[in-house]
Design an enzyme around this catalytic site. Structure first.
Site, PDB file in Angstrom:
ATOM      1  N   GLU A 166       0.879  -1.180   0.000  1.00 30.90           N
ATOM      2  CA  GLU A 166       0.000   0.000   0.000  1.00 30.90           C
ATOM      3  C   GLU A 166       0.913   1.225   0.000  1.00 30.90           C
ATOM      4  O   GLU A 166       1.684   1.430   0.941  1.00 30.90           O
ATOM      5  CB  GLU A 166      -0.920  -0.028   1.232  1.00 30.90           C
ATOM      6  CG  GLU A 166      -1.913   1.113   1.231  1.00 30.90           C
ATOM      7  CD  GLU A 166      -3.202   0.801   1.988  1.00 30.90           C
ATOM      8  OE1 GLU A 166      -3.511  -0.377   2.231  1.00 30.90           O
ATOM      9  OE2 GLU A 166      -3.905   1.779   2.336  1.00 30.90           O
ATOM     10  N   LYS A 199      -4.066  -1.127  14.010  1.00 29.66           N
ATOM     11  CA  LYS A 199      -4.894  -0.017  13.526  1.00 29.66           C
ATOM     12  C   LYS A 199      -6.337  -0.448  13.760  1.00 29.66           C
ATOM     13  O   LYS A 199      -6.808  -1.398  13.130  1.00 29.66           O
ATOM     14  CB  LYS A 199      -4.621   0.208  12.037  1.00 29.66           C
ATOM     15  CG  LYS A 199      -5.601   1.168  11.335  1.00 29.66           C
ATOM     16  CD  LYS A 199      -5.177   1.394   9.877  1.00 29.66           C
ATOM     17  CE  LYS A 199      -6.144   2.289   9.119  1.00 29.66           C
ATOM     18  NZ  LYS A 199      -5.716   2.558   7.730  1.00 29.66           N
ATOM     19  N   GLU A 203     -10.751   3.988   9.172  1.00 37.10           N
ATOM     20  CA  GLU A 203     -10.865   3.726   7.738  1.00 37.10           C
ATOM     21  C   GLU A 203     -11.393   2.321   7.465  1.00 37.10           C
ATOM     22  O   GLU A 203     -10.847   1.577   6.656  1.00 37.10           O
ATOM     23  CB  GLU A 203      -9.509   3.950   7.052  1.00 37.10           C
ATOM     24  CG  GLU A 203      -8.993   5.362   7.280  1.00 37.10           C
ATOM     25  CD  GLU A 203      -7.692   5.686   6.545  1.00 37.10           C
ATOM     26  OE1 GLU A 203      -6.912   4.761   6.281  1.00 37.10           O
ATOM     27  OE2 GLU A 203      -7.482   6.866   6.240  1.00 37.10           O
ATOM     28  N   ASP A 223      -3.002  13.919   8.173  1.00 38.98           N
ATOM     29  CA  ASP A 223      -2.420  12.756   7.507  1.00 38.98           C
ATOM     30  C   ASP A 223      -1.213  13.108   6.652  1.00 38.98           C
ATOM     31  O   ASP A 223      -1.340  13.233   5.436  1.00 38.98           O
ATOM     32  CB  ASP A 223      -3.512  12.106   6.625  1.00 38.98           C
ATOM     33  CG  ASP A 223      -3.120  10.711   6.172  1.00 38.98           C
ATOM     34  OD1 ASP A 223      -2.145  10.178   6.713  1.00 38.98           O
ATOM     35  OD2 ASP A 223      -3.809  10.173   5.293  1.00 38.98           O
ATOM     36  N   GLU A 253       4.219   9.664   0.365  1.00 39.37           N
ATOM     37  CA  GLU A 253       2.845   9.497  -0.106  1.00 39.37           C
ATOM     38  C   GLU A 253       2.229  10.778  -0.684  1.00 39.37           C
ATOM     39  O   GLU A 253       1.821  10.812  -1.833  1.00 39.37           O
ATOM     40  CB  GLU A 253       1.980   8.959   1.039  1.00 39.37           C
ATOM     41  CG  GLU A 253       0.515   8.824   0.676  1.00 39.37           C
ATOM     42  CD  GLU A 253      -0.336   8.286   1.827  1.00 39.37           C
ATOM     43  OE1 GLU A 253       0.218   7.877   2.859  1.00 39.37           O
ATOM     44  OE2 GLU A 253      -1.571   8.282   1.665  1.00 39.37           O
ATOM     45  N   GLU A 282       6.375  22.727  -0.937  1.00 39.18           N
ATOM     46  CA  GLU A 282       5.256  23.427  -0.289  1.00 39.18           C
ATOM     47  C   GLU A 282       4.826  24.613  -1.163  1.00 39.18           C
ATOM     48  O   GLU A 282       3.631  24.872  -1.333  1.00 39.18           O
ATOM     49  CB  GLU A 282       5.670  23.919   1.100  1.00 39.18           C
ATOM     50  CG  GLU A 282       4.549  24.642   1.843  1.00 39.18           C
ATOM     51  CD  GLU A 282       4.961  25.097   3.235  1.00 39.18           C
ATOM     52  OE1 GLU A 282       6.132  25.531   3.401  1.00 39.18           O
ATOM     53  OE2 GLU A 282       4.126  25.030   4.150  1.00 39.18           O
ATOM     54  N   TRP A 306     -14.120  12.649   4.011  1.00 37.72           N
ATOM     55  CA  TRP A 306     -12.810  12.383   4.630  1.00 37.72           C
ATOM     56  C   TRP A 306     -12.371  13.469   5.606  1.00 37.72           C
ATOM     57  O   TRP A 306     -11.482  13.260   6.427  1.00 37.72           O
ATOM     58  CB  TRP A 306     -11.741  12.218   3.546  1.00 37.72           C
ATOM     59  CG  TRP A 306     -11.967  11.003   2.717  1.00 37.72           C
ATOM     60  CD1 TRP A 306     -12.592  10.940   1.514  1.00 37.72           C
ATOM     61  CD2 TRP A 306     -11.606   9.645   3.040  1.00 37.72           C
ATOM     62  NE1 TRP A 306     -12.637   9.640   1.067  1.00 37.72           N
ATOM     63  CE2 TRP A 306     -12.039   8.829   1.977  1.00 37.72           C
ATOM     64  CE3 TRP A 306     -10.949   9.048   4.121  1.00 37.72           C
ATOM     65  CZ2 TRP A 306     -11.843   7.439   1.963  1.00 37.72           C
ATOM     66  CZ3 TRP A 306     -10.755   7.673   4.105  1.00 37.72           C
ATOM     67  CH2 TRP A 306     -11.205   6.893   3.051  1.00 37.72           C
TER      68      TRP A 306
HETATM   69  O1  GCW Z   1      -3.549   8.288   4.463  1.00 38.49           O
HETATM   70  C1  GCW Z   1      -3.895   7.005   4.640  1.00 38.49           C
HETATM   71  C2  GCW Z   1      -3.291   6.210   3.534  1.00 38.49           C
HETATM   72  C3  GCW Z   1      -3.683   4.791   3.710  1.00 38.49           C
HETATM   73  C4  GCW Z   1      -3.103   4.323   5.025  1.00 38.49           C
HETATM   74  C5  GCW Z   1      -3.677   5.212   6.129  1.00 38.49           C
HETATM   75  C6  GCW Z   1      -3.075   4.844   7.458  1.00 38.49           C
HETATM   76  C7  GCW Z   1      -2.304   2.140   5.483  1.00 38.49           C
HETATM   77  O2  GCW Z   1      -3.716   6.691   2.301  1.00 38.49           O
HETATM   78  O3  GCW Z   1      -3.156   4.048   2.658  1.00 38.49           O
HETATM   79  O4  GCW Z   1      -3.390   2.983   5.273  1.00 38.49           O
HETATM   80  O5  GCW Z   1      -3.394   6.545   5.864  1.00 38.49           O
HETATM   81  O6  GCW Z   1      -2.067   5.443   7.814  1.00 38.49           O
HETATM   82  O7  GCW Z   1      -3.596   3.966   8.120  1.00 38.49           O
END
Ligand code: GCW
Length: 677
Positions: free
Chosen positions: A157, A277, A281, A360, A388, A506, A537
Site C-alpha cells: 500500500e 490499527k 478507515e 495525515d 505518499e 510546499e 474524509w
Molecule cells: O492516508 C492514509 C493512507 C492509507 C493508510 C492510512 C493509514 C495504510 O492513504 O493508505 O493505510 O493513511 O495510515 O492507516
C-alpha cells in the site's frame, strides 16, 4: 545506498594509522557482534583496500595493539575488562567507541549496540574523519521501528520502490537474501525492528504456514539486531478463529490472542511486538462493542507481557463520513477526542503511535496535540519516509526539515518546556517506553525506495530516532558524503538542493497550512484542489468565492486550537499571532487577508509561491548537471531524469493550483501571469 564503503580519494586517505586486525568477541554467525566483525572487514577493505583477518577472541598474554576490538560489555568483562564508568553509562543498544590511533575499542551494552558502534566507526572512516575519539552513544528511545505496508500478495500500500521483498502469493518468499540486506541497511542507522505487514492487516498473517515464514524472516533480520513485528487485524478471532465475536472483553477472544501470541513466540522468540490499527478507515476495533480503545490495546498488550513484547496502538482513529455542512465538524479533532479519558488506562507495554500531524502526512501540519495529552501513556511519533503526499519519490523532497518542525516544537504542557522529541523519547513525562515509527515501504527497486535521493529520508529517519536533537543539515551532509562522495562542489550543490526541496514543494503545492492540495480520493499524487472539499474524509479547505481555510478557533470554529496547552492555543487562536505558514489551517479568511510577515494577500501569496516553487524546480536539472563526472553515470542519469520530470510537474502544479484559485476568487494575479502564460 549509504553503505558503499567507496575508496577514499588519495588526498584524504594519507597520513593516518589504521588497525591491522579485527577481533569480534563472538563467533556465532547469527550474532550481531559477528556481523560487526564482517562489516568492519568489508568496510576497511572497501575504503582502504586493507584485507584484515577477523578473529573471535583476544590474544592471550598481552593486550592487543593495532586492532579494532568489538564486543559486548559482558564479553570484554571476561578478558580485558571495560572501565566501570563506561559500563555504567551505557543503556540498552548503546555503545562506547574509542579510537586511539590504530587501536580501536567498540563496546556495546548488548550485541546490537556493539554492531551500531562498528557502523559508527566505519561511518567516520568513510567520511575521512580520523580523529581520536572516546565517547558513549545511547539511543534516545527504545522504539526505533520501520513500518512496511506490505500485503501478503507482494504488493505494498503506497508502493514507490517496487513490490515488497518478503511476501508473495500469500506467503513469505523462499529467498530472503534481500530481507537480510535490508536489515543491514536499517541497523547501520540504528533501527531495531520492522513491522513487516500492512496496518490494514490481513488476518492470514496468522496461519501456520505464515508463522513459519515469519520465523525464517526473523532469522534473516537477527544477525543485524533487527527484530520482527507484525500488524494484526482486530477481527481475527472471528474471521480466522471460528469465534462469533471479536469483543476484547470476551474470554474466548482473550484466549484466542493468548494462544496466538504464545504460538508466534515459538516461531519468533524475539518478536518485537504488534502494531494495531483499530476503528479507522473501515478497520474493525473495540468501538464496535462499545469498548474503549484502551480495552482494545490492552487485549494484545497483556499476552505480549509474558514475552517482553510491545504493543504499538495507532492514534489514527477518525470518522471518515464527516458532514462538511457542519461548520464545527473537524477530523483534526478526532485523535484527542477518541483518546479522551484514556491517559493512564493503557498497560505499561502499550505505546500509542501518533502521526506527526492531526490529519495525515501533509506538506505542512501543526504538531498533533495528542502528544500533550498523554503524560501517563507511552507515545511514539509516526513519520512517513515513503513520500505518499509528497511527490511519491518522483519528486526530490528531503523530509528531515519537516520532521524537525514537529520534533522541535514546544507544546508547553503545564507551562513548561515540552518538546515533542522529549515527549516521545519518554523524557518529559518519565515514561519507560516510546520512540519513532517510520513508514518506509521498501521494495525490490535497486535503490530500495524507488529513487536514489529518497534514501536520504530513510537515513535521516534512523539517525533522528537515535538522536532527534541532530540537525537536518548535518544529517544530510553525512548522507551526501557517504552516498555520493567528498567532492566539495557536489557536497554543497546536492545539500543545497535537498534543503530547498521541502519549502519548494510546499510552494508549488499547498501553502499557508491549507494541506498538500493533491488528489485525496485516489492517488494522493498530482494537483487536485477540488477533491479536498465535499467529501466525507474531512481533509477540507472550505474554499469558496470569498474565502478559504478551516476555522479551527475556539471562539468561532471547530475548537481544535483549544486542544493545545494554553500558551500554544492562544498563539493559534489569534490572527495576530498565528504563524503565516499555518494561517489557513487555523483560520477561514478572505483571499485578501494580508500575511503578517510579508504583507502579501493570501491569494497573491498563492500565486507568488507557486511561481517561486516552479522556478526553483526549474534550476534543479542544471544544478545536478553541474555534477556530471562526479557521480557514476547510472545514478547521474537516473537522478537527472527525475529532476527534469519534477521541474515539468512543478509547472503543472503551479498552473493547476493558480488557475483553480483564480477561478474561485475572481482575483487577478497582480503580476499578470496567471491565466496569461
Ligand atoms: O492516508 C492514509 C493512507 C492509507 C493508510 C492510512 C493509514 C495504510 O492513504 O493508505 O493505510 O493513511 O495510515 O492507516
Amino acid at each position: 545506498a549509504w553503505l558503499r564503503y567507496a575508496p577514499l580519494p588519495c588526498s584524504l586517505s594519507r597520513h593516518h594509522s589504521l588497525p591491522e586486525s579485527i577481533i569480534a568477541l563472538n563467533s556465532t554467525t547469527t550474532s550481531p557482534v559477528y556481523s560487526a566483525g564482517q562489516e568492519l572487514h568489508k568496510g576497511l577493505l572497501g575504503i582502504f583496500g586493507k584485507n584484515l583477518t577477523v578473529s573471535t577472541s583476544l590474544p592471550s598474554g598481552k593486550p592487543p595493539s593495532k586492532a579494532v576490538v568489538v564486543g559486548t560489555v559482558a564479553a570484554f568483562g571476561k578478558s580485558s575488562g571495560v572501565g566501570h564508568d563506561v559500563a555504567s553509562a551505557l543503556e540498552p543498544d548503546g555503545f562506547w567507541l574509542e579510537v586511539k590511533g590504530s587501536m580501536v575499542t567498540i563496546v556495546g551494552q548488548n550485541e546490537r549496540g556493539a554492531l551500531y558502534g562498528a557502523f559508527q566507526y566505519l561511518s567516520l572512516l568513510a567520511r575521512a574523519d580520523f580523529s581520536d575519539v572516546a565517547f558513549v552513544s545511547n539511543p534516545a528511545a527504545p522504539v526505533r521501528w520501520t513500518n512496511e505496508w506490505d500485503n501478503l500478495d507482494g504488493s505494498i500500500e503506497h508502493q514507490y520502490g517496487g513490490p515488497g521483498i518478503w511476501f508473495q502469493g500469500g506467503h513469505v518468499v523462499d529467498d530472503l537474501t534481500r530481507a537480510g540486506q535490508y536489515a543491514r541497511l536499517l541497523s547501520s542507522v540504528g533501527i531495531n525492528a520492522v513491522i513487516v505487514n500492512n496496518v490494514n492487516a490481513d488476518a492470514n498473517i496468522l496461519t501456520d504456514a505464515n508463522m513459519q515464514g515469519l520465523g525464517r524472516l526473523a532469522d534473516a533480520f537477527r544477525p543485524y539486531g533487527v527484530q520482527l513485528g507484525i500488524a494484526l487485524n482486530f477481527a481475527s478471532p472471528q474471521s480466522i478463529g471460528g469465534l462469533s465475536t471479536f469483543d476484547p472483553l470476551d474470554p474466548g477472544v482473550i484466549q484466542f490472542w493468548t494462544d496466538i501470541t504464545d504460538k508466534l513466540y515459538q516461531h519468533v522468540p524475539d518478536l518485537a511486538g504488534y502494531l494495531v490499527k483499530a476503528n479507522s478507515e473501515g478497520q474493525p476495533g473495540p468501538l464496535t462493542y462499545n469498548r474503549t480503545l484502551a480495552d482494545g490495546a490492552n487485549l494484545f498488550a497483556r499476552p505480549l507481557q509474558a514475552h517482553g513484547g510491545v504493543l504499538m496502538f495507532r492514534a489514527f482513529v477518525y470518522n471518515n463520513n464527516l458532514n462538511e455542512s457542519d461548520w464545527k465538524a473537524d477530523r483534526a479533532n478526532a485523535a484527542v477526542q477518541f483518546f479522551d479519558g484514556l491517559d493512564g488506562k493503557f498497560e505499561e507495554n502499550v505505546v500509542v503511535q501518533v502521526k506527526y500531524g492531526p490529519i495525515d502526512f501533509q506538506v505542512r501540519e501543526p504538531t498533533s496535540p495528542l502528544f500533550a495529552h498523554l503524560s501517563r501513556t507511552n507515545a511514539a511519533i509516526e513519520l512517513e519516509v515513503a513520500q505518499e503526499y509528497l511527490g511519491q519519490q518522483c519528486h526530490l523532497v528531503y523530509l528531515a526539515p519537516l520532521w524537525k518542525t514537529v520534533l522541535d516544537f514546544d507544546l508547553r504542557v503545564d507551562g513548561r518546556p515540552s518538546l515533542v522529541r522529549d515527549i516521545v523519547t519518554g523524557r518529559r513525562f518519565k515514561r519507560p517506553l516510546g520512540g519513532f515509527a517510520g513508514v518506509a515501504n521498501v521494495g525490490t527497486h535497486p535503490t530500495w525506495l524507488g529513487s536514489h535521493l529518497a534514501t536520504a529520508n530513510l537515513y535521516a529517519f534512523g539517525r533522528l530516532a537515535w538522536d532527534p536533537s541532530q540537525t537536518a543539515e548535518g544529517l544530510l551532509d553525512e548522507w551526501v558524503v557517504l552516498t555520493f562522495g567528498h567532492d566539495r562542489h557536489l557536497r554543497s550543490t546536492l545539500s543545497q538542493m535537498a534543503l530547498e526541496s521541502w519549502p519548494m514543494y510546499e510552494n508549488y503545492t499547498g501553502n499557508l497550512g491549507i494541506q498538500t492540495l493533491t488528489d485525496i480520493l485516489y492517488t494522493h499524487y498530482g494537483p487536485n484542489p477540488a477533491s479536498m472539499d465535499n467529501n466525507g474524509w474531512g481533509q477540507w479547505t472550505r474554499a469558496d468565492a470569498h474565502g478559504i481555510g478551516m476555522d479551527r478557533t475556539v471562539s468561532n470554529g471547530t475548537g481544535f486550537a483549544g486542544q493545545y496547552p494554553p500558551e500554544v492555543a492562544a498563539m493559534y487562536e489569534s490572527l495576530h499571532t498565528v504563524p503565516d505558514e499555518l494561517l489557513l489551517w487555523f483560520h477561514h479568511v478572505p483571499y485578501t487577508q494580508r500575511l503578517r510577515t510579508t504583507g502579501e494577500t493570501v491569494i497573491q501569496h498563492f500565486y507568488n509561491a507557486h511561481y517561486a516553487g516552479a522556478e526553483t524546480a526549474a534550476t534543479f536539472p542544471a544544478r545536478w548537471a553541474s555534477l556530471r563526472g562526479k557521480v557514476d553515470s547510472d545514478r547521474y542519469d537516473a537522478v537527472l531524469r527525475r529532476l527534469i520530470y519534477q521541474a515539468g510537474h512543478a509547472i503543472v502544479w503551479r498552473d493547476a493550483i493558480n488557475e483553480f484559485y483564480r477561478n474561485k476568487s475572481s482575483i487577478e494575479d497582480e503580476r499578470g501571469r496567471v491565466g496569461h502564460h
